[in-house]
Motif scaffolding. Structure first.
Motif, PDB file in Angstrom:
ATOM      1  N   TRP A   1       0.819  -1.218   0.000  1.00  0.00           N
ATOM      2  CA  TRP A   1       0.000   0.000   0.000  1.00  0.00           C
ATOM      3  C   TRP A   1       0.846   1.258   0.000  1.00  0.00           C
ATOM      4  CZ3 TRP A   1      -5.250  -0.161  -0.529  1.00  0.00           C
ATOM      5  CH2 TRP A   1      -5.837  -1.426  -0.401  1.00  0.00           C
ATOM      6  N   VAL A   2       0.489   2.190  -0.884  1.00  0.00           N
ATOM      7  CA  VAL A   2       1.187   3.487  -0.888  1.00  0.00           C
ATOM      8  C   VAL A   2       0.148   4.599  -0.845  1.00  0.00           C
ATOM      9  CG1 VAL A   2       3.242   2.753  -2.147  1.00  0.00           C
ATOM     10  CG2 VAL A   2       1.250   3.549  -3.426  1.00  0.00           C
ATOM     11  N   ARG A   3       0.643   5.811  -0.480  1.00  0.00           N
ATOM     12  CA  ARG A   3      -0.241   6.979  -0.522  1.00  0.00           C
ATOM     13  C   ARG A   3       0.222   7.888  -1.655  1.00  0.00           C
ATOM     14  NH1 ARG A   3      -3.980   8.230   2.540  1.00  0.00           N
ATOM     15  NH2 ARG A   3      -3.763  10.494   2.434  1.00  0.00           N
TER      16      ARG A   3
ATOM     17  N   ALA B   1       8.280  14.091 -13.822  1.00  0.00           N
ATOM     18  CA  ALA B   1       8.112  13.003 -12.839  1.00  0.00           C
ATOM     19  C   ALA B   1       8.583  13.473 -11.468  1.00  0.00           C
ATOM     20  CB  ALA B   1       8.916  11.782 -13.283  1.00  0.00           C
ATOM     21  N   LYS B   2       9.738  14.162 -11.430  1.00  0.00           N
ATOM     22  CA  LYS B   2      10.284  14.603 -10.146  1.00  0.00           C
ATOM     23  C   LYS B   2       9.334  15.588  -9.471  1.00  0.00           C
ATOM     24  CE  LYS B   2      14.368  16.252  -7.920  1.00  0.00           C
ATOM     25  NZ  LYS B   2      15.766  16.490  -7.972  1.00  0.00           N
ATOM     26  N   LYS B   3       8.794  16.507 -10.290  1.00  0.00           N
ATOM     27  CA  LYS B   3       7.898  17.508  -9.718  1.00  0.00           C
ATOM     28  C   LYS B   3       6.619  16.855  -9.180  1.00  0.00           C
ATOM     29  CE  LYS B   3       5.297  21.521 -10.466  1.00  0.00           C
ATOM     30  NZ  LYS B   3       4.397  22.158 -11.332  1.00  0.00           N
ATOM     31  N   MET B   4       6.047  15.945  -9.973  1.00  0.00           N
ATOM     32  CA  MET B   4       4.817  15.275  -9.524  1.00  0.00           C
ATOM     33  C   MET B   4       5.054  14.493  -8.246  1.00  0.00           C
ATOM     34  SD  MET B   4       3.058  13.585 -12.758  1.00  0.00           S
ATOM     35  CE  MET B   4       2.380  14.542 -14.068  1.00  0.00           C
TER      36      MET B   4
ATOM     37  N   ASN C   1       4.945  13.988  -1.778  1.00  0.00           N
ATOM     38  CA  ASN C   1       5.911  13.675  -0.710  1.00  0.00           C
ATOM     39  C   ASN C   1       6.774  12.458  -1.047  1.00  0.00           C
ATOM     40  OD1 ASN C   1       4.646  15.717   0.827  1.00  0.00           O
ATOM     41  ND2 ASN C   1       3.034  14.228   1.321  1.00  0.00           N
ATOM     42  N   SER C   2       7.015  12.278  -2.329  1.00  0.00           N
ATOM     43  CA  SER C   2       7.807  11.128  -2.765  1.00  0.00           C
ATOM     44  C   SER C   2       9.079  11.625  -3.446  1.00  0.00           C
ATOM     45  CB  SER C   2       7.011  10.292  -3.765  1.00  0.00           C
ATOM     46  OG  SER C   2       5.778   9.915  -3.197  1.00  0.00           O
ATOM     47  N   ARG C   3      10.038  10.728  -3.567  1.00  0.00           N
ATOM     48  CA  ARG C   3      11.315  11.115  -4.177  1.00  0.00           C
ATOM     49  C   ARG C   3      11.701  10.156  -5.285  1.00  0.00           C
ATOM     50  NH1 ARG C   3      15.055  13.865  -0.528  1.00  0.00           N
ATOM     51  NH2 ARG C   3      13.756  14.897   0.995  1.00  0.00           N
ATOM     52  N   ILE C   4      12.647  10.618  -6.098  1.00  0.00           N
ATOM     53  CA  ILE C   4      13.116   9.760  -7.193  1.00  0.00           C
ATOM     54  C   ILE C   4      14.642   9.815  -7.237  1.00  0.00           C
ATOM     55  CG2 ILE C   4      12.751  11.664  -8.865  1.00  0.00           C
ATOM     56  CD1 ILE C   4      12.155   9.466 -10.965  1.00  0.00           C
TER      57      ILE C   4
END
Ligand SMILES: Nc1ncnc2c1ncn2[C@@H]1O[C@H](COP(=O)(O)OP(=O)(O)OP(=O)(O)O)[C@@H](O)[C@H]1O
Ligand SMILES: [Mg+2]
Length: 359
Positions: free
Chosen positions: A244-246, A324-327, A332-335
């Protein structure tokens, strides 16, 4: 804040006292600091100490340095008791044409100490640096857009001019070729405009709990055929404790499409082309990895990957990873990307862990 010399127990007033080896007083030291200091006694509503630096900071003010004006200026939002969260926190206020940074501390026995610094100059330099930085980014992005739009538009103009001059002479077939060339350039402009639109899409993502196994089933159905057509094998290995992810499902899908498109491009002409998608739980995040055994990225180029318009492809916009990075940041996620030339590339995105919908 030095208030009491416990070892010697000689201090009578909170800010004055005798050092064991000399006549110098705490007040004397405080007087010579370039940090503004003021001490208030909230029980008797009195200013019991302020130093020279403080007076200098309030220069040009007609206000008296008394308890009421000082509390109005610095303590308005704090309440007078130590209950307020604002005590101990750095704050700033505009005073005359100065910017004062200050922190108030609630001490024992109802004393409040306020430390103040004139931060006018440092704030000015910071805002200049920020403006220059923003301008550089805007200039960079504008020059990218100018370049990306300029090329196809020039090409359309040239093609149409040649066509116009030779309309009477060219065969029907040649005219068709010229028209097709123009249409292809227009498609490129459209693609760019669409990519730019995704920059501002998902400004306010609708974040929800996503079941990754369900999400990946749908995703595989979406990209599977295309990959198969290009001879690419896709393997999805999902970890049971990383389900599960948010995130915003549409934004996550768009990010994944970009990553798969990049992986597929890098696999052109490679032996046994494979994309592997795995998940893993790390602390409160789920790491979703997309790995390919494609051409890889030279070490020198790796710093450019997230710059808008950076591309090594003749038909790329170089916006895929920047978007992708901005989205992801909005969610609150990273790449991160690791790559070895001629070995392959692994893109990892870390997404906050979610909860089973019915939990
Ligand atoms: N998996 C990958 N393998 C090898 N190179 C990659 C990979 N992913 C990205 N790159 C490199 O990073 C560059 C930038 O990628 P990005 O997705 O931002 O733009 P693009 O793919 O070139 O253009 P677009 O996304 O508009 O099609 C690519 O041109 C490519 O050189
Ligand atoms: Mg791309």
């Amino acid at each position: 804040m030095v208030m009491v010399n416990q070892a010697e127990e000689k201090i009578v007033c909170p800010v004055s006292g005798t050092f064991p080896h000399g006549p110098c007083t705490y007040a004397e030291i405080l007087e010579h600091l370039d940090l503004g200091i003021i001490v208030l006694d909230t029980n008797n509503e009195e200013v019991i100490f302020h130093n020279m630096a403080f007076e200098t900071m309030l220069e040009g003010s007609d206000e008296p340095i008394d308890y009421n004006s000082i509390s109005t200026l610095f303590l308005q939002d704090m309440g007078k008791g130590n209950v307020s969260d604002a005590f101990g926190k750095a704050q700033a206020l505009h005073y005359k044409n100065k910017l004062l940074g200050y922190t108030a501390y609630f001490m024992s026995h109802g004393f409040i100490v306020i430390l103040i610094r004139d931060i006018t100059e440092s704030a000015r330099l910071e805002s200049i640096a920020e403006a220059v930085n923003a301008m550089e980014n805007i200039t960079y992005i504008f020059s990218g857009i100018r370049h990306e739009l300029g090329n196809p538009i020039n090409s359309i103009k040239m093609t149409l001019s040649v066509l116009k001059k030779n309309l009477g002479r060219y065969s029907r077939n040649t005219v068709h070729q010229y028209v097709d060339r123009t249409l292809a350039e227009i498609t490129r402009v459209e693609y760019l405009l669409k990519s730019l639109k995704s920059f501002s899409m998902f400004e306010n993502p609708s974040i929800q709990n996503i079941d990754l196994s369900e999400f990946m089933d749908l995703f595989q159905a979406l990209v599977g055929k295309d990959l198969e057509k290009n001879g690419i094998t896709i393997e999805v290995i999902l970890s049971l404790n990383a389900q599960w992810v948010r995130a915003d499902p549409r934004a996550l899908q768009q990010v994944m499409l970009n990553l798969i498109a990049n992986a597929a491009d890098s696999l052109e002409g490679r032996e046994d082309p494979t994309i592997t998608i795995t998940t893993q739980k790390k602390n409160n995040f789920i790491w979703l990895c997309v790995e390919d055994n494609g051409v890889g990225i030279p070490a020198d180029d790796q710093k450019n990957l997230f710059k808008p318009f950076y591309t090594t492809k003749s038909n790329g916009t170089g916006l895929g990873l920047a978007i992708a990075k901005k989205m992801l940041a909005k969610m609150n996620s990273r790449i991160g990307i690791e790559s070895r030339e001629e070995v392959g590339t692994k893109v990892t995105i870390s997404i906050p862990e979610g909860r089973r919908k019915d939990a």
